[in-house]
Design an enzyme around this catalytic site. Structure first.
Site, PDB file in Angstrom:
ATOM      1  N   ASN A   3      -7.266   1.909   3.802  1.00  0.00           N
ATOM      2  CA  ASN A   3      -7.716   1.254   5.047  1.00  0.00           C
ATOM      3  C   ASN A   3      -6.503   0.913   5.914  1.00  0.00           C
ATOM      4  OD1 ASN A   3     -10.455   0.674   6.025  1.00  0.00           O
ATOM      5  ND2 ASN A   3      -9.578  -1.327   6.533  1.00  0.00           N
ATOM      6  N   ALA A   4      -6.085  -0.370   5.922  1.00  0.00           N
ATOM      7  CA  ALA A   4      -4.764  -0.746   6.466  1.00  0.00           C
ATOM      8  C   ALA A   4      -4.535  -0.454   7.938  1.00  0.00           C
ATOM      9  CB  ALA A   4      -3.642  -0.079   5.644  1.00  0.00           C
ATOM     10  N   GLU A   5      -5.589  -0.147   8.693  1.00  0.00           N
ATOM     11  CA  GLU A   5      -5.415   0.172  10.126  1.00  0.00           C
ATOM     12  C   GLU A   5      -4.444   1.336  10.334  1.00  0.00           C
ATOM     13  OE1 GLU A   5      -7.351  -2.813   9.289  1.00  0.00           O
ATOM     14  OE2 GLU A   5      -5.340  -3.673   9.437  1.00  0.00           O
ATOM     15  N   TYR A  62       0.968  -8.284  13.480  1.00  0.00           N
ATOM     16  CA  TYR A  62      -0.059  -8.987  12.706  1.00  0.00           C
ATOM     17  C   TYR A  62       0.012 -10.514  12.864  1.00  0.00           C
ATOM     18  CZ  TYR A  62      -3.886  -8.233   9.424  1.00  0.00           C
ATOM     19  OH  TYR A  62      -5.137  -8.120   8.857  1.00  0.00           O
ATOM     20  N   GLU A  65      -6.045 -10.054  -0.821  1.00  0.00           N
ATOM     21  CA  GLU A  65      -5.728 -10.148   0.605  1.00  0.00           C
ATOM     22  C   GLU A  65      -6.307 -11.449   1.110  1.00  0.00           C
ATOM     23  OE1 GLU A  65      -7.040  -6.717   2.843  1.00  0.00           O
ATOM     24  OE2 GLU A  65      -6.331  -5.351   1.288  1.00  0.00           O
ATOM     25  N   TYR A  83       0.863  -1.170   0.000  1.00  0.00           N
ATOM     26  CA  TYR A  83       0.000   0.000   0.000  1.00  0.00           C
ATOM     27  C   TYR A  83       0.904   1.226   0.000  1.00  0.00           C
ATOM     28  CZ  TYR A  83      -4.488  -2.114   1.664  1.00  0.00           C
ATOM     29  OH  TYR A  83      -5.655  -2.783   1.812  1.00  0.00           O
ATOM     30  N   ASN A 126      -9.438   0.487  -2.789  1.00  0.00           N
ATOM     31  CA  ASN A 126      -9.274  -0.649  -1.888  1.00  0.00           C
ATOM     32  C   ASN A 126     -10.635  -1.039  -1.350  1.00  0.00           C
ATOM     33  OD1 ASN A 126      -7.256  -2.335  -0.213  1.00  0.00           O
ATOM     34  ND2 ASN A 126      -8.753  -1.584   1.273  1.00  0.00           N
ATOM     35  N   GLU A 127     -10.985  -2.285  -1.544  1.00  0.00           N
ATOM     36  CA  GLU A 127     -12.286  -2.764  -1.070  1.00  0.00           C
ATOM     37  C   GLU A 127     -13.378  -1.733  -1.361  1.00  0.00           C
ATOM     38  OE1 GLU A 127     -11.793  -4.101   3.015  1.00  0.00           O
ATOM     39  OE2 GLU A 127     -11.257  -6.088   2.276  1.00  0.00           O
TER      40      GLU A 127
HETATM   41  C1  GAL Z   1      -9.108  -5.345   4.780  1.00  0.00           C
HETATM   42  C2  GAL Z   1      -8.488  -4.085   4.232  1.00  0.00           C
HETATM   43  C3  GAL Z   1      -7.060  -3.938   4.700  1.00  0.00           C
HETATM   44  C4  GAL Z   1      -6.966  -4.177   6.166  1.00  0.00           C
HETATM   45  C5  GAL Z   1      -7.547  -5.526   6.498  1.00  0.00           C
HETATM   46  C6  GAL Z   1      -7.517  -5.894   7.937  1.00  0.00           C
HETATM   47  O1  GAL Z   1     -10.484  -5.284   4.735  1.00  0.00           O
HETATM   48  O2  GAL Z   1      -8.518  -4.092   2.847  1.00  0.00           O
HETATM   49  O3  GAL Z   1      -6.595  -2.656   4.379  1.00  0.00           O
HETATM   50  O4  GAL Z   1      -7.664  -3.177   6.827  1.00  0.00           O
HETATM   51  O5  GAL Z   1      -8.875  -5.557   6.129  1.00  0.00           O
HETATM   52  O6  GAL Z   1      -6.241  -5.902   8.422  1.00  0.00           O
END
Ligand code: GAL
Length: 988
Positions: free
Chosen positions: A155-157, A367, A305, A111, A214-215
């Site tokens: 997104n990506a927290e 993670y 993902e 990202y 993204n999503e």
């Molecule tokens: C997905 C998102 C990612 C990250 C992940 C959870 O839905 O595309 O950016 O947030 O969830 O770690």
């Protein structure tokens, strides 16, 4: 070139479809001209496009329904996700990337973080920390392709989900074709698009695919905005991107199908790591083998993902629990599928250093991935390697199609076994290689099942095992049985043991199979003219064979002690390993290849005449068994000659004892700590004239406040870290209570003072983003008195904006409302500060989100001129001397302290690498990478301590710990920029 297509309304699906057709690259004609490996009959479909009048001219990356092709060659894209901004030490990227390469990955997905480089609108700062070029170069050096996922939303927290904080002042819904938003993202897309274009494979760079958005899957207004999709795609193309585009739908929802290749995301076990042995959710439908009717446009089956760990929130279970939940068993049970582009999220998580987290997560973003935050390897790293290496040598997998089996069919094939599900992938070309993937149906039980299975082979249907006990299937596992599989020149008619890899070295093909200890297996080979069948004498070997009609059948039991068994026939050597040993066997792409059994990590090999040079990391004395060409007679490890002994059948043995010198690390509690109070702002006499006056009466934010004056920090340019508000009031007389409704994000806290006297606090909890409380004032106000209310609040990051067409990321930080009881004073003014300079942050080197608004943070040094009590800052220095050639990751450890509430941040050489909330946790150990820690010289450590109760808090238990020791590592690590403190101008 097609003109930008604007203005078609969402229901105009036809227009969308036309657009989709128009934007498919014409590349494939040229791909057909340089066809893929031998027996490939099908022409790639991805470029069936006769509208050649547009800009996409690249022809190196093509695709069809089956797989991606690079330069005409099919390959499985096995990718792992890494976020460059989560590791600010540029020279450590290579370490992570080499570890991925050694695990058999061929790609890395990244990202981008828009906010990080455009913190100030219109000003792009590609300074050393956020420059992406070193990452691209490292990927290239490591031999990995890149899937670029620039957003704009990620997104990506991460804070704001990647959106810049100034976006709070851009009116309207985001992630939509709304003019304000379009204007906001266009410069970013240009900037990032150009950077991608420059690093595409077509220009000699590593980038092969670009994921747009993204999503883009959930919509606040109920509409997928096709116009936004088209405009965004076009904007990226206009900036020069020519490689195929891809999307990552949050589920198989059929969104954003105007990209070249449709992809989706899957997190089968979700994000509760608190019971890692419990798998709450059902396995994904068909293990990703089929699409649903919503998916019109395919391309190769792509999961952008696939769960490879979990994020953990404030108060969570900790990352080792996530690493267990999504551990080796999960990998074994879930990853065997018909997917052809697969990206594991995350492969290496990194750190939410500074204020880069969104409120849901804390400092570590480990993670639970295969590579820990501190870059050590988890067990699951080795398990995964078994799959990556298998896929890398199994081209038939790429052209296979799944059989859709009903339960009844399966029972036929599975000879009455129940509770087992079977997927068969059958190659559509050549020998019709088949992959029988066997799994248990119910992952919540822990029963071992046994089964016999009927395999359709080129010599007829064979029920295996033909003799002996049935096969074992553990509860959370999948067995991959192969039929008519070519290991180079060796034709495997079937094998019940899994193939790890096969390689031809000096005319001998080594076929490595594995199973779990004590399992019985059977494999049959087509041995047209076998003259020299030969077994190797081996004590304790447990195998037998028969040759019948040119079919060699070998039956074997996996040995308990990890010993290999080796069987030679013709020019093939079958190497039988147990799972553990196989997983620690390294396949290196020297020419010819090298195979190495043993060792924590073998990064690379290089053959130079009679010498094999190995680079790797070892934790203890290790015997390496090496299969290399006969010409190799000597081995070096990390540049040192090692005693090399030839053994049987091409193997060489070396024994290597790593050098792991002791080093001195300081005892932090024994250091000479300087202590200063860091909250002079609570004093009534404090001069806040240089602070921002919060006197806006209009906010572009969709969340409208109840106050007349806007008290949203982002409206004034402060987007991260501690915020301090000062409300100046003139008393009417009789004010005895102050009530406050304030927002800071989950786990935030705040403290309130009335003209220097403590009023109260909220310590925070894991679910509360916004908190309302009544505070009794220390003394009832008297008419005409001047009072200053000082509010220190934590800011846990900007919210994400997962749902498109909303403004979630604009959720305000600051007082939403407030008032008094007893009487109503007159507001004189509100003042505010966050990090010094706000969007025009001062510390250009360490970047925009490193600092918050505490006095010492604004000063850039905790030492100067603090006279009044408040938040404490402790500072000290210590030296480290770690020799080169080793990798000793270190962390700062707080001991668990309960009792009084406090919040603390760790600064190492000016970088914030830890935010600790003692009552919430769970993180107490804060990893600090080499390069932030100066491993060869002096380090400055500073600790902020915001005690919420009078009892305060003590730092006695702070420790610096070494987390692990290896000889090896990535070589010289260059420190991140760490300019010394200089007095700041206009500081307050
Ligand atoms: C997905 C998102 C990612 C990250 C992940 C959870 O839905 O595309 O950016 O947030 O969830 O770690």
């Amino acid at each position: 070139m097609i003109a930008k297509i604007r203005a078609f309304s969402p229901p105009a699906l036809l227009a969308l479809l036309q657009l989709a057709l128009l934007t498919v690259p014409p590349a494939l004609n040229s791909a057909a001209a340089s066809p893929a490996s031998g027996d490939q009959k099908q022409k790639p479909l991805g470029g069936h496009d006769h509208h050649h009048h547009h800009i996409t001219t690249q022809n190196r990356v093509t695709w069809d329904e089956q797989s991606l092709l690079i330069d005409g060659k099919r390959l499985f894209i096995f990718s792992g996700e890494v976020h460059p901004w989560r590791n600010p030490v540029q020279s450590l990227h290579l370490d992570v990337l080499q570890k991925l390469k050694a695990a058999g990955f061929n790609a890395v997905s990244i990202y981008f973080h828009w906010g990080a480089v455009e913190w100030e609108r219109g000003v792009f700062r590609w300074n050393e920390l956020f420059d992406l070029q070193p990452f691209f170069d490292a990927a290239k050096e490591a031999g990995l392709y890149i899937i670029a996922r620039p957003g704009p939303y990620v997104n990506a927290e991460t804070t704001g989900g990647g959106f810049p904080g100034w976006g709070n002042r851009v009116e309207g819904l985001w992630r939509k074709s709304n003019k304000n938003y379009t204007e906001a993202y266009t410069p970013f897309v240009n900037e990032f698009g150009k950077l991608i274009a420059k690093n595409e494979i077509t220009k000699g760079g590593p980038i092969i695919l670009v994921q747009v958005e993204n999503e883009y899957s959930g919509f606040g207004d109920g509409h997928e905005d096709f116009e936004y999709e088209a405009e965004l795609l076009q904007a990226f193309k206009d900036s020069g991107i020519t490689v195929p585009t891809i999307c990552d739908d949050a589920w198989l929802g059929g969104h954003f199908q105007s990209v070249d290749i449709y992809g989706w995301n899957s997190y089968p076990l979700g994000f509760d790591c608190s019971h890692p042995e419990r798998w709450h959710n059902a396995p994904p439908d068909n293990f990703y083998n089929s699409y649903n009717e919503k998916i019109r446009k395919h391309g190769p089956k792509s999961i952008l993902e696939l769960q490879a760990g979990g994020f953990d929130g404030w108060g969570g279970a900790g990352y080792d629990a996530c690493g267990k939940l999504i551990g080796p068993e999960f990998e074994r049970a879930m990853y065997g599928s018909a997917v052809r582009i697969m990206n594991l999220y995350m492969a290496f998580g990194g750190t939410n250093w500074g204020q880069s987290a969104e409120p849901g997560v804390y400092t570590s973003y480990d993670y639970g991935s295969i590579i820990r935050e501190d870059r050590r390897l988890r067990d699951k790293y080795y398990e995964l390697k078994l799959q990556t290496q298998f896929l890398a040598v199994s081209p038939a997998y790429l052209t296979s199609k799944p059989w859709q089996l009903t339960e009844n069919d399966q029972i036929g094939i599975l000879k009455g076994a129940r509770g087992i599900v079977l997927t068969v992938l059958e190659d559509t070309i050549g020998l019709h290689t088949k992959f029988y993937i066997v799994r248990q149906k119910d992952f919540s039980k822990f029963e071992l099942k046994t089964y016999r299975i009927e395999l359709k082979t080129s010599i007829g249907d064979i029920s295996v095992p033909r003799t002996g006990p049935p096969l074992d299937l553990q509860a959370r596992d999948s067995n991959i049985l192969l039929v008519d599989y070519m290991a180079g020149p060796t034709h495997i008619i079937y094998t019940t043991a899994e193939v790890y890899s096969w390689k031809t070295i000096d005319d001998i093909t080594y076929v490595i199979v594995y199973g779990d200890e004590n399992e019985h297996h059977e494999a049959a080979f087509n041995v047209k003219d076998i003259k020299d069948f030969m077994s190797l004498e081996q004590e304790g070997a447990k195998w037998s064979y028969e040759i019948e009609e040119k079919i060699l059948t070998v039956r074997f039991t996996i040995l308990e002690d990890g010993d290999a068994q080796t069987i030679r026939f013709g020019k093939t050597i079958l190497v039988i390993l147990d799972r553990e040993v196989a997983s620690k066997t390294w396949i290196l792409d020297t020419t010819p290849p090298t195979i190495i059994k043993g060792g924590y990590l073998i990064r690379s090999a290089n053959i130079e005449g009679p010498k094999l040079h190995l680079k790797g990391d070892l934790v203890q004395a290790t015997r390496l068994h090496i299969l290399a060409p006969k010409s190799v007679t000597q081995v070096t490890f990390n540049g040192k000659d090692v005693d090399t002994q030839p053994a049987t059948e091409g193997w060489l043995y070396v024994m290597y004892t790593p050098e792991l010198p002791d080093i001195n690390i300081p005892e932090l509690s024994q250091l000479d700590w300087k202590y200063e109070n860091s909250l002079p702002e609570i004093s009534a006499s404090y001069d806040d004239s240089q602070w921002t006056t919060a006197d806006n009466t209009y906010t572009p934010n969709g969340y409208k406040p109840q106050t007349k004056e806007i008290l949203y920090a982002s409206d004034y340019g402060y987007h991260s870290g501690n915020l301090i508000w000062r409300g100046h009031f003139k008393a009417t007389g009789g004010e005895n209570e102050f009530w406050l409704d304030i927002q800071g994000g989950r786990a935030f806290g705040y403290s309130v003072w009335d003209s220097g006297v403590y009023v109260g606090f909220w310590e925070g909890d894991v679910t509360t983003s916004r908190h309302t409380s009544n505070f009794r004032l220390p003394a009832t106000w008297k008419g005409g008195e001047k009072h200053t209310l000082t509010i220190l609040q934590d800011h846990m990051g900007l919210e994400e904006n997962w749902t498109a067409a909303t403004e979630f990321f604009k959720s305000p930080r600051g007082p939403i409302n407030y008032g008094f009881k007893g009487a109503q004073p007159k507001l004189v003014k509100w003042k505010l500060t966050g990090n010094l300079g706000g969007e025009k942050y001062i510390d250009k080197e360490r970047g925009p989100w490193n600092e918050g608004g505490l006095y010492a943070e604004r000063q850039g040094s905790p030492l100067d001129g603090i006279k009044e009590p408040g938040v404490a800052f402790y500072r000290s220095t210590f030296d480290l001397h770690v020799p080169e050639g080793v990798d000793y990751p270190m962390a700062i450890q707080y001991s668990n302290s309960t009792g009084s509430y406090y919040r603390s941040q760790i600064y190492i050489n000016g970088y914030q690498f830890g935010k600790y909330v003692n009552s919430i946790g769970p993180q107490t150990s804060f990893f600090v990478p080499q390069g932030i820690l100066n491993y060869n010289g002096t380090n400055t450590i500073a600790i902020s301590l915001w005690a919420m109760q009078d009892a305060g808090a003590s730092l006695k238990s702070l420790d610096l710990r070494i987390l692990g020791k290896v000889e090896g590592g990535v070589g010289r690590v260059r420190n991140a920029p760490m300019p010394l403190w200089t007095k700041r101008s206009d500081v307050y």
